[in-house]
Design an enzyme around this catalytic site. Structure first.
Site, short mmCIF file in Angstrom:
data_model
loop_
_atom_site.label_atom_id
_atom_site.label_comp_id
_atom_site.label_asym_id
_atom_site.label_seq_id
_atom_site.Cartn_x
_atom_site.Cartn_y
_atom_site.Cartn_z
N PRO A 239 0.83 -1.22 0.00
CA PRO A 239 0.00 0.00 0.00
C PRO A 239 0.86 1.26 0.00
O PRO A 239 1.91 1.32 0.64
CB PRO A 239 -0.81 -0.11 1.31
N GLY A 242 2.20 3.89 -4.95
CA GLY A 242 1.93 4.69 -6.13
C GLY A 242 1.27 3.94 -7.27
O GLY A 242 1.39 4.36 -8.43
N LYS A 243 0.56 2.86 -7.00
CA LYS A 243 -0.08 2.08 -8.07
C LYS A 243 -1.19 2.90 -8.75
O LYS A 243 -1.26 2.97 -9.98
CB LYS A 243 -0.64 0.78 -7.49
N GLU A 462 15.74 -0.19 26.76
CA GLU A 462 16.19 0.38 25.49
C GLU A 462 17.71 0.33 25.35
O GLU A 462 18.24 0.18 24.25
CB GLU A 462 15.69 1.82 25.35
#
Length: 655
Positions: A239, A242-243, A462
């Site tokens: 998704p 740029g289709k 972290e």
């Protein structure tokens, strides 16, 4: 455009807007009038004995007796109404007569009864008597037909809305059979202004579709050599890559009529509508040939047909798909009609739809690489006022894995961030903060959601991720570490993933170690884990099962892959392996995760001093960068020499 004369009123007034609301208001007004006529002056019911008492008291002015209803309506003298206030609801008499009504039996003789009562009164107290038969035939007819009329009007309004959405001639009138018309939006020659210059990146995909455009412009160039125009091309990719934009550029470049429709537009609640819309779409396309038909999200209608009539079967959707297959390559000819379709779920499409002759080409539209991202940034930065410190190459490097839609979102979010800060131009830091917000979510105040103990645990969690990612050669380079909560995360470790197409077992093991590094750090610090590693463990488990089940990276299971690239196995209720093999795979995953855990524990123990320094620095600053980590742990570990050469060659190719 000329105004419709039927919409004009005398004096030049023009009816605009949705007339459906006008009709609804008329219906509501009629209903209100009927209701008010029936209930506004509703008299109170009394018994015949009470009426006789009222008459003998001289309070009655008139009695209207309806013979065919055996009902009498009583009008009280105005000066005597206060006497009966307690009989009225709320103590207020009706606004107009009658004030009371009574019912009698069929044996009641109104002439005789009222004559006897009047004879008992003085001439001043006597009341007027009206005896009649009520003619109500039209009211009865209206009461019987009004509900039916209301249903018919609403039915008309419903189909008006459906036809208006369907488009085409007759869309505004009432025609229930119009629901089978195609809902495709048609763009004539020159209506689409987007060209290939507006599509950044997508080098291979643009070359594929440029040939289709060239064929539409110069068909003789190919037909003289015996070539035939491709019947269809399927744009496949994640998704936001740029289709749809590429399909619009094809329409703009080819300068031919362009029909665009979504796959879900064929799906309707009425049986047979989907197939009818497919037929109508291709009928219109043949009339405008040469032209392009673009079907977005074709997986909504092109999903693989069920092999059984039980679970997952949908006859209406399958009928629509069958009609689409026939139109694309059946006995009829569709010369000059090219079908473009887009999907991000090509694995679930029906095999008959994917074959040559229907979709001759599958064009893969992948996530943009470094140079493509730079070009996409330049397209979306045209209307943004940039600061002097902005570096588009730097931003392209710091957005690996971003699609074209993601980059557009970054540019817009950076502009909004700069506006909130009252900047005169969008600075580099605004873009970096926009990337952080898109990846991690909105920044929250740590003091309001974390206790000091939780903040300490988060910092060292972290720090564990950062240390393991810095010391393992195949782990992604750490860019930034933060313990400022964003979204659902209490802390985040940002890295810049290398854009690899092929992952070795060593790369996957190093990345799994980074994922479990936070969990191991909590065990070292507190002696027990917490719930903060949920997302890490989810991704770790997925990678471990992928290595064993899909990539054949387990010695005991062997070089077997149970991955289903076709999606057809989803309809089967039986696994493609035995229970014994399933148990073996589960055990292999557990052994693999334990191996990664022990390796990570050993790595942090060997660098305990650096680990504690990283955690303390995070508690102090809340945000640290690669320079801070390098100052404590030294240079980032690099792959073996031969792998370095390969990476350098790949980097040189992308520049």
């Amino acid at each position: 455009m000329a105004d419709n004369k039927r919409d004009r009123k005398p004096g030049g007034f023009k009816m605009v807007g949705n007339l459906s609301w006008f009709y609804i208001l008329i219906l509501v007004g009629m209903g209100y009038m009927l209701y008010s006529n029936q209930h506004a002056s509703e008299p109170e019911k009394v018994e015949w004995g009470d009426v006789q008492s009222m008459i003998r008291s001289g309070d009655v002015a008139e009695i209207d007796f309806i013979r065919n209803d055996f009902k009498g309506e009583v009008k009280i003298r105005p000066e005597r109404l206060a006497k009966y206030a307690d009989k009225f609801q709320g103590g207020t008499p009706p606004r107009r007569a009658p004030h009371f009504y009574f019912l009698v039996s069929t044996k009641f003789d109104p002439e005789k009864s009222f004559e006897q009562l009047n004879a008992e009164l003085t001439p001043v107290e006597q009341f007027k008597v009206v005896i009649r038969n009520e003619e109500r035939i039209w009211m009865e007819i209206l009461q019987m037909t009004l509900p039916l009329l209301i249903l018919i009007v609403f039915w008309v309004l419903m189909f008006r809305g459906m036809n208006r959405g369907a488009g085409g001639p007759g869309g505004g009138g009432f025609n229930p059979f119009n629901t089978g018309r195609s809902t495709a939006r048609e763009a004539e020659k020159g209506d689409v202004k987007i060209t290939f210059k507006d599509v950044a990146g997508l080098y291979g995909a643009k070359e594929e579709v440029m040939e289709i455009v060239d064929f539409l412009k110069n068909p003789q160039k190919y037909t003289t050599l015996g070539g035939k125009i491709p019947k269809g091309a399927l744009l496949v990719g994640p998704p936001g890559t740029g289709k749809t934009l590429l399909a619009k550029a094809v329409a703009g470049e080819a300068n031919v009529p362009f029909f665009s429709i979504s796959g879900s537009d064929f799906v309707e609640m009425f049986v047979g509508v989907g197939a009818s819309r497919v037929r109508d779409l291709f009928r219109q396309a043949k009339e405008k040939a040469p032209c392009i038909v673009f079907i977005d999200e074709i997986d909504a209608v092109g999903r693989a047909r069920a092999k059984n009539g039980g679970f997952s079967s949908n006859d209406e959707r399958e009928n629509t798909l069958n009609q689409l297959l026939t139109e694309m390559d059946g006995f009829g000819t569709n010369s000059g009609v090219i079908v473009l379709a887009a999907t991000n779920r090509s694995d679930i499409l029906d095999q008959a739809l994917m074959r040559a002759g229907r979709f001759d080409r599958q064009i893969h539209v992948e996530l943009p690489e470094l140079k493509e991202r730079e070009e996409i940034f330049k397209v979306h930065l045209r209307d943004i006022k940039l600061g002097e410190d902005f570096n588009v190459e730097f931003m392209a490097k710091h957005t690996p894995g971003f699609s074209g839609a993601d980059i557009a979102n970054v540019c817009n979010e950076a502009a909004l961030t700069a506006a909130r800060r009252d900047h005169k131009a969008v600075m580099q830091q605004d873009f970096l903060d926009a990337v952080d917000r898109i990846i991690g979510g909105l920044e929250r105040k740590a003091n309001t959601i974390m206790t000091p103990a939780e903040k300490r645990t988060t910092a060292y969690h972290e720090a564990g991720h950062a240390l393991v990612g810095w010391l393992l050669p195949y782990a992604d380079p750490v860019f930034k570490v933060s313990i400022i909560p964003r979204g659902n995360a209490l802390g985040l470790t940002w890295s810049l993933p290398e854009e690899r197409k092929n992952w070795s077992r060593s790369i996957m093991l190093d990345r799994m170690s980074v994922l479990i590094g936070g969990r191991v750090a909590e065990e070292i610090l507190n002696g027990e884990p917490s719930t903060g590693a949920l997302n890490d463990l989810e991704r770790l488990t997925g990678m471990a099962y992928a290595m064993v089940q899909y990539y054949g990276m387990s010695e005991k299971v062997g070089a077997l892959s149970f991955y289903d690239s076709t999606g057809a196995r989803g309809y089967n209720l039986v696994k493609p392996y035995s229970e014994k093999t399933a148990e073996l795979m589960d055990q292999e995953v557990k052994d693999l995760v334990k191996q990664v855990h022990d390796r990570t524990r050993s790595l942090i123990d060997q660098n305990k001093e650096g680990f504690m320094q990283l955690g303390a620095l995070l508690l102090e600053k809340e945000v640290i960068f690669a320079e801070d980590i390098e100052r404590i742990l030294g240079p980032k570990a690099k792959p073996a020499v031969e792998d370095q050469f390969i990476q350098e060659d790949q980097a040189a190719e992308t520049v």
